[in-house]
Write a protein that holds these residues in place. Structure first.
Motif, PDB file in Angstrom:
ATOM      1  N   GLY A  18       0.813  -1.210   0.000  1.00 38.63           N
ATOM      2  CA  GLY A  18       0.000   0.000   0.000  1.00 38.63           C
ATOM      3  C   GLY A  18       0.842   1.254   0.000  1.00 38.63           C
ATOM      4  N   SER A  19       1.958   1.232   0.721  1.00 37.86           N
ATOM      5  CA  SER A  19       2.815   2.410   0.788  1.00 37.86           C
ATOM      6  C   SER A  19       3.412   2.736  -0.575  1.00 37.86           C
ATOM      7  CB  SER A  19       3.922   2.199   1.822  1.00 37.86           C
ATOM      8  OG  SER A  19       4.741   1.108   1.459  1.00 37.86           O
ATOM      9  N   LYS A  20       3.786   1.713  -1.318  1.00 36.14           N
ATOM     10  CA  LYS A  20       4.369   1.957  -2.646  1.00 36.14           C
ATOM     11  C   LYS A  20       3.297   2.454  -3.615  1.00 36.14           C
ATOM     12  CE  LYS A  20       8.296  -1.221  -2.330  1.00 36.14           C
ATOM     13  NZ  LYS A  20       8.974  -2.400  -2.914  1.00 36.14           N
ATOM     14  N   ARG A  21       2.086   1.907  -3.510  1.00 35.15           N
ATOM     15  CA  ARG A  21       1.012   2.395  -4.384  1.00 35.15           C
ATOM     16  C   ARG A  21       0.667   3.847  -4.042  1.00 35.15           C
ATOM     17  NH1 ARG A  21      -1.448  -2.293  -2.953  1.00 35.15           N
ATOM     18  NH2 ARG A  21      -3.354  -1.277  -2.166  1.00 35.15           N
ATOM     19  N   ALA A  22       0.727   4.179  -2.749  1.00 34.02           N
ATOM     20  CA  ALA A  22       0.471   5.561  -2.347  1.00 34.02           C
ATOM     21  C   ALA A  22       1.525   6.498  -2.913  1.00 34.02           C
ATOM     22  CB  ALA A  22       0.443   5.660  -0.822  1.00 34.02           C
ATOM     23  N   GLU A  23       2.783   6.056  -2.914  1.00 32.56           N
ATOM     24  CA  GLU A  23       3.854   6.880  -3.487  1.00 32.56           C
ATOM     25  C   GLU A  23       3.667   7.047  -4.979  1.00 32.56           C
ATOM     26  OE1 GLU A  23       7.115   9.183  -4.219  1.00 32.56           O
ATOM     27  OE2 GLU A  23       6.046   8.783  -2.338  1.00 32.56           O
ATOM     28  N   THR A  24       3.239   5.987  -5.647  1.00 32.61           N
ATOM     29  CA  THR A  24       2.964   6.076  -7.084  1.00 32.61           C
ATOM     30  C   THR A  24       1.824   7.062  -7.343  1.00 32.61           C
ATOM     31  OG1 THR A  24       3.675   3.789  -7.422  1.00 32.61           O
ATOM     32  CG2 THR A  24       2.329   4.774  -9.151  1.00 32.61           C
ATOM     33  N   ALA A  25       0.799   6.976  -6.504  1.00 34.79           N
ATOM     34  CA  ALA A  25      -0.337   7.902  -6.644  1.00 34.79           C
ATOM     35  C   ALA A  25       0.126   9.341  -6.479  1.00 34.79           C
ATOM     36  CB  ALA A  25      -1.405   7.562  -5.609  1.00 34.79           C
ATOM     37  N   ARG A  26       0.955   9.579  -5.457  1.00 26.19           N
ATOM     38  CA  ARG A  26       1.464  10.920  -5.215  1.00 26.19           C
ATOM     39  C   ARG A  26       2.284  11.414  -6.399  1.00 26.19           C
ATOM     40  NH1 ARG A  26       5.779  13.670  -3.871  1.00 26.19           N
ATOM     41  NH2 ARG A  26       7.086  11.818  -4.086  1.00 26.19           N
ATOM     42  N   LYS A  27       3.145  10.544  -6.932  1.00 22.13           N
ATOM     43  CA  LYS A  27       4.029  10.929  -8.029  1.00 22.13           C
ATOM     44  C   LYS A  27       3.245  11.294  -9.291  1.00 22.13           C
ATOM     45  CE  LYS A  27       6.871   7.892 -10.064  1.00 22.13           C
ATOM     46  NZ  LYS A  27       8.020   6.979 -10.286  1.00 22.13           N
ATOM     47  N   ILE A  28       2.252  10.487  -9.594  1.00 19.94           N
ATOM     48  CA  ILE A  28       1.464  10.745 -10.800  1.00 19.94           C
ATOM     49  C   ILE A  28       0.601  12.001 -10.637  1.00 19.94           C
ATOM     50  CG2 ILE A  28      -0.309   9.817 -12.322  1.00 19.94           C
ATOM     51  CD1 ILE A  28       0.752   7.043 -11.719  1.00 19.94           C
ATOM     52  N   ALA A  29       0.063  12.210  -9.443  1.00 23.06           N
ATOM     53  CA  ALA A  29      -0.753  13.402  -9.193  1.00 23.06           C
ATOM     54  C   ALA A  29       0.075  14.667  -9.312  1.00 23.06           C
ATOM     55  CB  ALA A  29      -1.384  13.311  -7.806  1.00 23.06           C
ATOM     56  N   ILE A  30       1.314  14.637  -8.779  1.00 24.33           N
ATOM     57  CA  ILE A  30       2.197  15.801  -8.882  1.00 24.33           C
ATOM     58  C   ILE A  30       2.527  16.086 -10.333  1.00 24.33           C
ATOM     59  CG2 ILE A  30       4.523  16.636  -8.371  1.00 24.33           C
ATOM     60  CD1 ILE A  30       4.312  15.237  -5.665  1.00 24.33           C
ATOM     61  N   GLU A  31       2.809  15.035 -11.089  1.00 25.38           N
ATOM     62  CA  GLU A  31       3.121  15.209 -12.518  1.00 25.38           C
ATOM     63  C   GLU A  31       1.921  15.782 -13.255  1.00 25.38           C
ATOM     64  OE1 GLU A  31       5.587  14.856 -15.976  1.00 25.38           O
ATOM     65  OE2 GLU A  31       5.940  14.909 -13.827  1.00 25.38           O
ATOM     66  N   PHE A  32       0.729  15.331 -12.903  1.00 21.39           N
ATOM     67  CA  PHE A  32      -0.493  15.826 -13.530  1.00 21.39           C
ATOM     68  C   PHE A  32      -0.674  17.317 -13.241  1.00 21.39           C
ATOM     69  CE2 PHE A  32      -5.170  16.288 -13.821  1.00 21.39           C
ATOM     70  CZ  PHE A  32      -5.390  15.716 -15.065  1.00 21.39           C
ATOM     71  N   ASN A  33      -0.241  17.763 -12.069  1.00 23.66           N
ATOM     72  CA  ASN A  33      -0.363  19.170 -11.690  1.00 23.66           C
ATOM     73  C   ASN A  33       0.652  20.050 -12.393  1.00 23.66           C
ATOM     74  OD1 ASN A  33      -2.460  18.723  -9.880  1.00 23.66           O
ATOM     75  ND2 ASN A  33      -1.082  18.422  -8.132  1.00 23.66           N
ATOM     76  N   GLN A  34       1.867  19.543 -12.593  1.00 25.99           N
ATOM     77  CA  GLN A  34       2.986  20.390 -13.009  1.00 25.99           C
ATOM     78  C   GLN A  34       3.370  20.272 -14.477  1.00 25.99           C
ATOM     79  OE1 GLN A  34       6.134  19.326 -10.317  1.00 25.99           O
ATOM     80  NE2 GLN A  34       5.188  20.374  -8.562  1.00 25.99           N
ATOM     81  N   ALA A  35       3.256  19.116 -15.033  1.00 25.91           N
ATOM     82  CA  ALA A  35       3.812  18.897 -16.375  1.00 25.91           C
ATOM     83  C   ALA A  35       2.835  19.294 -17.473  1.00 25.91           C
ATOM     84  CB  ALA A  35       4.200  17.430 -16.542  1.00 25.91           C
ATOM     85  N   GLU A  36       3.403  19.588 -18.638  1.00 28.70           N
ATOM     86  CA  GLU A  36       2.594  19.804 -19.832  1.00 28.70           C
ATOM     87  C   GLU A  36       2.426  18.444 -20.500  1.00 28.70           C
ATOM     88  OE1 GLU A  36       4.247  22.752 -22.343  1.00 28.70           O
ATOM     89  OE2 GLU A  36       4.161  24.345 -20.840  1.00 28.70           O
ATOM     90  N   LEU A  37       1.300  17.830 -20.262  1.00 30.01           N
ATOM     91  CA  LEU A  37       1.087  16.468 -20.731  1.00 30.01           C
ATOM     92  C   LEU A  37       0.517  16.444 -22.139  1.00 30.01           C
ATOM     93  CD1 LEU A  37      -0.563  14.936 -17.539  1.00 30.01           C
ATOM     94  CD2 LEU A  37       1.860  15.054 -18.114  1.00 30.01           C
ATOM     95  N   THR A  38       0.861  15.395 -22.847  1.00 30.41           N
ATOM     96  CA  THR A  38       0.222  15.164 -24.134  1.00 30.41           C
ATOM     97  C   THR A  38      -1.191  14.650 -23.868  1.00 30.41           C
ATOM     98  OG1 THR A  38       0.935  12.864 -24.271  1.00 30.41           O
ATOM     99  CG2 THR A  38       2.469  14.537 -25.104  1.00 30.41           C
TER     100      THR A  38
END
Length: 378
Positions: A21-41
């Motif tokens: 669960g801790s690793k999935r939570a970290e993955t969730a955090r990482k993807i959410a941050i990228e969704f906030n900051q990056a210019e996604l295709t």
């Protein structure tokens, strides 16, 4: 160097396959941050949204919490994802309910009507709350929720809703403090609140001291009138009309409050009050009050059916108001009021004008609390 997106196939596989669960939570955090900051295709954005839809169903609360805390302020989050989080357990829902711009007024109203107090408080704490949402919050009649709403300067609350707050919770100290602290409170609501607070104070004092009923009534009237007079400052004609109309309806537009307002230099309140008592418009009342021939004021006074004994005092106060000006300095309004009272009391003596003892005591007390004009420099 271009920023490398973390939205990779490896992350998707990690999310789906990792039992930690801790690793999935970290993955969730990482993807959410990228969704906030990056210019996604477009492809990456859709991939992220699909991952979010998986995450909001994750059995681990910490995964859903990581998603909520990192996506709470992002306006691009799909509405279905935001709604799922908003209906989740408290720790997941609160950040979204307080900060998400994705939720509509209709969404928020439905949540207010179906969810618990903590979630209602979160909505009442939003940076901007519409009148529609505020109305739904007021409907809950919950002290904690309504107090948070009323104390929120970003909440638009209609006059009708504020009136219902006074009706249902106006006797609660926390609500009273929140109402008084609002940047703009309709004078009609404020006057009702003042009256309610005064009655509450009356009951409290009666419990502590053995005072005659007449003495208690006089005390409460003085407290109430002082507070009501302060409400008229800065109000426009419509506000003043509503205030004096409400005072009259409830039998509180007394000759005493009319005279005191005028003696303190509150001409707008005086004009609105006598206009209401006489049954004419404020504009017509002003013309009569400021009639150069000085007959207009007497005609208006008689039509308003004020006690004859008050006319010499009101005549003197109007004359002083014509001659007294603001000085433009600090605390100008307060010093103007003091100058008005001082000159009126002096003229009372010169003209032999009689003034009721209660009114005289009120004016003297008020004058002593106001700042003195500065001594001119030599």
């Amino acid at each position: 160097m271009a920023k490398t997106s973390v939205l990779s196939q490896a992350d998707v596989m990690a999310l789906l396959e990792d039992s930690s669960g801790s690793k999935r939570a970290e993955t969730a955090r990482k993807i959410a941050i990228e969704f906030n900051q990056a210019e996604l295709t477009e492809t990456q954005r859709r991939l992220a949204e699909d991952i979010f839809r998986l995450m909001v169903k994750d059995a681990e609360i910490r995964v859903r919490e990581a998603l909520s805390s990192n996506l709470k302020s992002n306006p691009l989050v799909p509405r279905d994802v935001a709604m799922t989080m908003a209906h989740d357990v408290t720790s997941v829902a609160l950040p979204v309910l307080q900060y998400s711009e994705v939720l509509t007024d209709e969404d928020l109203v439905a949540i207010i009507r179906s969810q618990d107090t903590e979630k209602q408080v979160a909505i009442a704490s939003r940076a901007n709350v519409s009148e529609t949402v505020s109305e739904a919050i007021v409907d809950t009649e919950k002290e904690e929720v309504v107090t948070r709403l009323v104390a929120n300067p970003g909440a638009d609350i209609s006059e009708g809703s504020l009136g219902r707050v006074v009706d249902s919770l106006g006797d609660r100290e926390a609500v009273q403090e929140a109402m008084v602290g609002r940047p703009r409170l309709p004078v009609t609501v404020a006057e009702r609140l003042v009256t309610l607070v005064s009655e509450h104070l009356k009951a409290e004092i009666a419990q502590r001291f053995d005072l005659p009923a007449d003495t208690m009534t006089d005390l409460i009237l003085q407290i109430r009138e002082r507070a009501v007079l302060s409400l008229s400052s800065g109000s426009d004609d419509d506000d003043l009309h509503q205030l004096v109309q409400q005072l009259k309806t409830n039998g509180r537009l007394t000759p005493s409050i009319v005279l005191r307002a005028l003696c303190m230099g509150d001409l707008p309140f005086f004009e609105a009050a006598v206009a209401e008592l006489a049954g004419i418009s404020i504009l017509n009342a002003r013309e009569l009050i400021h009639d150069a021939g000085k007959r207009g004021l007497k005609a208006l006074f008689d039509r308003a059916k004020l006690p004859r004994s008050y006319f010499p005092a009101i005549r003197a106060a109007v004359d002083v108001a014509w001659e007294t000006e603001y000085d433009g300095g600090d605390q100008d309004r307060e010093r103007y009021s003091r100058r008005m009272i001082e000159r009126i009391l002096t003229q009372y003596g010169d003209l032999g004008v009689q003034i009721e003892a209660d009114d005289l005591e009120y004016l003297l007390t008020k004058m002593n609390a106001l700042p003195i004009d500065p001594v001119p420099e030599a």
